[in-house]
Design a protein around this motif. Structure first.
Motif, PDB file in Angstrom:
ATOM      1  N   PRO A  20      11.655   4.298   8.344  1.00  7.83           N
ATOM      2  CA  PRO A  20      10.679   4.514   7.105  1.00  7.83           C
ATOM      3  C   PRO A  20       9.464   3.800   7.418  1.00  7.83           C
ATOM      4  N   LEU A  21       8.095   4.321   6.918  1.00  5.94           N
ATOM      5  CA  LEU A  21       7.061   3.770   7.050  1.00  5.94           C
ATOM      6  C   LEU A  21       6.696   2.784   5.813  1.00  5.94           C
ATOM      7  N   THR A  22       5.959   1.743   6.664  1.00  2.74           N
ATOM      8  CA  THR A  22       5.403   0.600   5.503  1.00  2.74           C
ATOM      9  C   THR A  22       3.798   0.888   5.614  1.00  2.74           C
ATOM     10  N   LEU A  23       3.063   0.126   4.779  1.00  2.49           N
ATOM     11  CA  LEU A  23       1.759   0.233   4.506  1.00  2.49           C
ATOM     12  C   LEU A  23       1.087  -0.118   5.924  1.00  2.49           C
ATOM     13  N   ASP A  24       1.640  -1.360   6.634  1.00  2.94           N
ATOM     14  CA  ASP A  24       1.050  -1.764   7.713  1.00  2.94           C
ATOM     15  C   ASP A  24       1.013  -0.537   8.787  1.00  2.94           C
ATOM     16  N   HIS A  25       2.069   0.479   8.679  1.00  2.00           N
ATOM     17  CA  HIS A  25       2.173   1.608   9.774  1.00  2.00           C
ATOM     18  C   HIS A  25       1.025   2.451   9.167  1.00  2.00           C
ATOM     19  N   LEU A  26       0.794   2.724   7.876  1.00  3.70           N
ATOM     20  CA  LEU A  26      -0.130   3.877   7.561  1.00  3.70           C
ATOM     21  C   LEU A  26      -1.609   3.350   7.742  1.00  3.70           C
ATOM     22  N   HIS A  27      -1.787   1.941   7.822  1.00  2.00           N
ATOM     23  CA  HIS A  27      -3.077   1.487   8.059  1.00  2.00           C
ATOM     24  C   HIS A  27      -3.370   1.636   9.700  1.00  2.00           C
ATOM     25  N   LYS A  28      -2.104   1.387  10.483  1.00  5.08           N
ATOM     26  CA  LYS A  28      -2.341   1.642  12.019  1.00  5.08           C
ATOM     27  C   LYS A  28      -2.560   3.046  12.277  1.00  5.08           C
ATOM     28  N   PHE A  29      -2.140   3.990  11.425  1.00  5.36           N
ATOM     29  CA  PHE A  29      -2.306   5.298  11.764  1.00  5.36           C
ATOM     30  C   PHE A  29      -3.530   5.759  11.536  1.00  5.36           C
ATOM     31  N   GLY A  30      -4.490   5.061  10.911  1.00  3.26           N
ATOM     32  CA  GLY A  30      -5.633   5.343  10.694  1.00  3.26           C
ATOM     33  C   GLY A  30      -5.908   5.891   9.244  1.00  3.26           C
ATOM     34  N   VAL A  31      -5.048   5.753   8.339  1.00  2.99           N
ATOM     35  CA  VAL A  31      -5.195   6.024   7.095  1.00  2.99           C
ATOM     36  C   VAL A  31      -6.213   5.105   6.249  1.00  2.99           C
ATOM     37  N   VAL A  32      -7.133   5.834   5.469  1.00  3.00           N
ATOM     38  CA  VAL A  32      -8.042   4.925   4.870  1.00  3.00           C
ATOM     39  C   VAL A  32      -7.664   4.614   3.608  1.00  3.00           C
ATOM     40  N   LEU A  33      -6.989   3.276   3.451  1.00  7.67           N
ATOM     41  CA  LEU A  33      -6.227   2.829   2.271  1.00  7.67           C
ATOM     42  C   LEU A  33      -7.142   2.712   1.099  1.00  7.67           C
ATOM     43  N   ARG A  34      -8.437   2.366   1.186  1.00 10.36           N
ATOM     44  CA  ARG A  34      -9.211   2.238   0.152  1.00 10.36           C
ATOM     45  C   ARG A  34      -9.306   3.559  -0.709  1.00 10.36           C
ATOM     46  N   ARG A  35      -9.092   4.670   0.184  1.00 13.86           N
ATOM     47  CA  ARG A  35      -9.101   5.872  -0.751  1.00 13.86           C
ATOM     48  C   ARG A  35      -7.695   6.275  -1.249  1.00 13.86           C
ATOM     49  N   ALA A  36      -6.829   6.159  -0.202  1.00 14.64           N
ATOM     50  CA  ALA A  36      -5.483   6.804  -0.184  1.00 14.64           C
ATOM     51  C   ALA A  36      -4.583   6.111  -1.446  1.00 14.64           C
ATOM     52  N   ARG A  37      -5.091   4.819  -1.845  1.00 10.35           N
ATOM     53  CA  ARG A  37      -4.155   3.527  -2.398  1.00 10.35           C
ATOM     54  C   ARG A  37      -4.101   4.305  -4.060  1.00 10.35           C
ATOM     55  N   TYR A  38      -4.935   5.250  -4.315  1.00  8.25           N
ATOM     56  CA  TYR A  38      -4.897   5.536  -5.684  1.00  8.25           C
ATOM     57  C   TYR A  38      -3.936   6.794  -5.830  1.00  8.25           C
ATOM     58  N   PHE A  39      -3.266   7.297  -4.767  1.00  9.74           N
ATOM     59  CA  PHE A  39      -2.820   8.689  -4.706  1.00  9.74           C
ATOM     60  C   PHE A  39      -1.444   8.539  -3.878  1.00  9.74           C
ATOM     61  N   ILE A  40      -1.105   7.273  -3.457  1.00  9.28           N
ATOM     62  CA  ILE A  40       0.218   7.520  -2.667  1.00  9.28           C
ATOM     63  C   ILE A  40       1.297   6.221  -3.297  1.00  9.28           C
ATOM     64  N   THR A  41       2.504   6.751  -2.950  1.00 17.01           N
ATOM     65  CA  THR A  41       3.357   5.498  -3.172  1.00 17.01           C
ATOM     66  C   THR A  41       4.098   5.335  -1.655  1.00 17.01           C
ATOM     67  N   CYS A  42       4.532   4.263  -1.276  1.00  9.75           N
ATOM     68  CA  CYS A  42       5.206   4.080  -0.137  1.00  9.75           C
ATOM     69  C   CYS A  42       6.481   3.454  -0.274  1.00  9.75           C
ATOM     70  N   ARG A  43       7.526   4.235  -0.013  1.00  6.52           N
ATOM     71  CA  ARG A  43       9.127   3.687  -0.220  1.00  6.52           C
ATOM     72  C   ARG A  43       9.196   3.365  -1.817  1.00  6.52           C
ATOM     73  N   GLY A  44       8.696   4.141  -2.714  1.00  2.58           N
ATOM     74  CA  GLY A  44       8.690   3.918  -4.020  1.00  2.58           C
ATOM     75  C   GLY A  44       7.675   3.223  -4.501  1.00  2.58           C
ATOM     76  N   MET A  45       7.044   2.499  -3.760  1.00  9.36           N
ATOM     77  CA  MET A  45       6.090   1.393  -4.523  1.00  9.36           C
ATOM     78  C   MET A  45       4.744   1.924  -4.712  1.00  9.36           C
ATOM     79  N   ALA A  46       4.045   1.899  -5.600  1.00 12.74           N
ATOM     80  CA  ALA A  46       2.829   2.169  -5.961  1.00 12.74           C
ATOM     81  C   ALA A  46       1.882   0.918  -5.395  1.00 12.74           C
TER      82      ALA A  46
END
Ligand code: SF4
Lengths: 441, 301
Positions: free
Chosen positions: A357-383
């Motif tokens: 299962p992926l964590t936020l840290d993974h997303l960050h390392k995969f190049g996801v721009v969390l500044r944008r994505a944060r309003y649109f995702i949950t990660c392991r059920g967590m907003a």
């Protein structure tokens, strides 16, 4: 002699440069005759102009003499410009010698209409034929079809060219009638469907008989000029969508209208609408690779692209009901639609979550721009956000963070597509010297 | 575009990276190694580690090696035969593509490339047949994937930015200084494309080149600076083909004329074509005067 060819090259490259198409991709021509060149791989940009556009092909006109009078074109008959014409041999020589030095992927040849459409088209075809048969040239050849050229010549052109194009230029028949009185939509679309048909027939034939020569293996493209006429972005992307679906086009190019035509029929704009052009390319990309429909990107109620935010973010903001999406379970198609996640990170997400299962840290390392994505995702059920914000708040937070100034990310993007201040500042400086206008046929 | 079918079965998670100081069961202790800096050399070291059951703490090319204060460093002689055994054997633990990505990691010349490669191999073996190349949650796997992306980009840049000059004897030659050691990766591209002309691409930083003689492409090393082919600008005009300067000028003419001054955007220009490549680009060489846009005569004038 050398100076003469240099002058011709100046004039005929200058007159061709407003054609946005420069791609050399989609070719399948292998070097199997021991000759020069190979066009089977992905296209290569050998250089970049100072405005950051790719230089892949030797893009020139055979001549800028023209019997037509399209308002948006520097070569129009009523424009008093220096005229020149290459000989067939000169174009062949330039192409071969540039290619041998690894300057280019091949030739993109277009022309003003000299004498008649067929007369001009016949010369374009002769150049391609000579390159292929006499010079054993396997590089890329893109030929512009001259409006009104006969079916036979277009058929022959397709045998030697990798790609053919018919430029629509103006996004509606109305505008075309006003600005290019000698042209009309029917005349432009006829060769397009001809080419589409030939490409399809040829593909079937080649499945049966491998020896059948290829017909325009890299398909056809077109260009639309943006900002010279009143069409909305919605009309433009609907047209593009129709061309992709109805005519099997490989690419539609958008060319921000560059000011400085002295023609009375056109608006006097000072800066080319580069940001709008960029947003159109992003929308085009969403249609071709992200599974978006034209009507999802814009609709009659939202006819214009938002210049401040990209069309994917704009779509997501209008569709708060779809989000949040959980990155550990959602389908690839949906993950691609999350703002801040591109194709590369979307692929990594669906590949990597098979292992753990992926964590936020993974997303960050995969190049996801969390500044944008944060309003649109949950990660392991967590907003990531404790509260649910409305559309306007999210928009503001992404653009400005919590303060008043634009976030660095947004600024950088705006910067990259804002033209730098140029010599043209006041309208009266616009016309005379810089009346080097737009492109042929 | 490649799409993943939704709902692929989740696979068993792979053993997490071990905690510091903890050795995997098949190693009895750890050690430091040096080798001759060749890829075969590194593969020989890998075999030595397995045979001696030593977990490598450091693997470094001779000369570059900085011995730890107390650590003893073992030098491993390159053995092509043993290297081949390892190379072939890797295919039992990973697909061919993953194996190639390890070779490319080596070409990146990163100081930690040897350990990275060793660790990747170890992960693959521990995964027992499961393909780990997409386990991007693992730092080693992701690093190898990222390095491969960088290498691909540099290879692509070389395919774009090589500029040949023709000499009087018909040889087309170019000088480059790529960020990574990518010449081995571009040989095929140039061989296919320039099948009917002799050419030489010389990597000035690494002192070797690719030479194609109309039959095959070989790697040529130049030991001393003296027998290195003189670089682009240093080749005196006398040995150039007589039409070479003409085509260079024409290319510069073309380059200046495709530019659209109203769209000028040097930031974008430099992002696509970073400055360090300019010295070898014909179109970026200084010229007496820039070619200005055509001054079209105009009725108003
Ligand atoms: S767009 Fe083509 S047909 Fe129209 S004036 Fe220009 S060169 Fe002539």
């Amino acid at each position: 002699m050398n100076e003469r060819i240099q002058e011709k090259l100046s004039i005929l490259a200058d007159a061709a440069k407003y054609d946005a198409s420069c791609s050399s991709s989609g070719g399948k021509r292998k070097n199997d005759n021991g000759g020069l060149g190979n066009a089977e791989g992905m296209g290569i940009c050998h250089s970049y102009t100072e405005d950051g556009r790719c230089v892949s092909l030797l893009k020139i006109l055979l001549t800028n003499h023209c019997i037509f009078d399209c308002a948006y074109c520097v070569s129009r008959k009523s424009n008093d410009v220096k005229r020149a014409a290459f000989t067939v041999q000169e174009v062949v020589d330039l192409t071969m010698n540039f290619y041998r030095r690894n300057y280019i992927e091949g030739l993109f040849l277009s022309s003003g209409i000299f004498s008649s459409a067929d007369y001009t088209m016949e010369r374009l075809v002769r150049i391609a034929k000579k390159l292929r048969l006499e010079e054993k040239f396997n590089g890329y050849i893109h030929l512009k079809t001259i409006p009104g050229a006969s079916e036979e010549l277009i058929q022959e052109a397709g045998l030697y060219a990798d790609r053919l194009s018919v430029n629509i230029e103006l996004p509606s028949d109305d505008s075309l009638q006003k600005l290019a009185p000698e042209k009309n939509y029917a005349e432009i679309l006829t060769p397009m469907s001809q080419i589409q048909l030939k490409v399809a027939e040829n593909r079937e034939e080649r499945e049966l008989f491998r020896k059948v020569p290829q017909f325009a293996p890299a398909g056809q493209t077109t260009q639309l000029v943006v900002g010279a006429t009143p069409e909305s972005d919605h009309q433009i992307i609907k047209l593009a969508d129709g061309l992709y679906k109805g005519y099997g086009l490989k690419r539609v190019y958008y060319s921000g209208y560059v000011p400085v035509s002295g023609d009375q029929r056109l608006p006097q704009v000072v800066q080319p609408p580069l940001m709008r052009e960029h947003r159109l390319y992003q929308s085009d990309w969403l249609m071709r690779f992200y599974g978006f429909d034209a009507d999802e990107i814009l609709d009659p109620a939202h006819p214009h692209l938002d210049l401040e935010i990209d069309p994917k973010l704009a779509w997501a903001l209008r569709h708060r009901e779809i989000f949040p999406v959980d990155v550990n379970t959602a389908d690839y198609e949906l993950i691609l639609r999350i703002p801040g996640i591109g194709m590369k990170s979307a692929k990594r997400i669906v590949a990597a979550r098979r292992f753990a299962p992926l964590t936020l840290d993974h997303l960050h390392k995969f190049g996801v721009v969390l500044r944008r994505a944060r309003y649109f995702i949950t990660c392991r059920g967590m907003a990531l956000e404790k509260r649910e914000y409305d559309e306007q708040t999210v928009r503001r937070k992404i653009l400005y963070g919590d303060g008043q100034t634009r976030s660095a990310l947004v600024k950088r993007q705006l910067d990259l597509f804002a033209p730098e201040p140029t010599i043209i500042t006041a309208p009266d400086l616009v016309s005379p010297q810089l009346d080097l206008f737009r492109q042929a046929s | 575009m490649q799409r993943h079918a939704p709902g692929l079965p989740a696979a068993v998670p792979i053993t997490a990276l071990r905690r510091p100081g903890e050795l995997p069961p098949s190693f009895r202790s750890s050690g430091r190694f040096t080798y001759d800096g060749s890829f075969d050399g590194l593969l020989t070291v890998v075999l030595a580690c397995w045979e001696q059951r030593l977990w490598p703490e450091a693997i470094q090319p001779e000369g570059a090696a900085q011995g730890g204060l107390f650590a003893e460093t073992q030098h491993i002689e390159t053995d092509e035969e043993r290297a081949r055994r390892v190379w072939d054997g890797l295919l039992r633990h990973m697909p061919g593509e993953a194996r190639t990505s390890l070779y490319k990691t080596f070409l990146s010349e990163r100081p930690d490339r040897e350990l990275l490669i060793f660790r990747y191999v170890q992960l693959a073996i521990e995964a027992g047949g499961q393909d780990i190349s997409e386990n991007f949650g693992n730092d080693t796997v992701r690093l190898v994937a990222d390095i491969n992306k960088q290498l691909f980009r540099e290879k692509h840049r070389m395919e774009a930015f090589v500029r040949f000059e023709k000499s009087h004897d018909g040889l087309f030659h170019a000088t480059v200084e790529p960020d990574f050691d990518v010449l081995p990766l571009i040989a095929e591209h140039f061989t296919k494309r320039y099948a009917d002309q002799r050419w030489l691409i010389f990597d000035r930083r690494r002192g070797y080149g690719l030479y194609y003689d109309l039959q095959r492409t070989d790697i040529l090393s130049f030991d001393a600076a003296s027998d290195a082919p003189r670089s682009g600008s240093a080749v005196s005009a006398a040995v150039l083909d007589e039409r070479e300067p003409l085509f260079q000028t024409l290319w510069q003419t073309y380059f200046d004329h495709v530019n659209i001054p109203e769209r000028r955007n040097l930031k974008l220009h430099r992002r696509h074509m970073p400055k360090r490549y300019w010295r070898f680009l014909t179109e970026k060489q200084p010229r007496e005067r820039r070619f200005e846009p055509i001054q079209n005569k105009n009725n108003a004038a």
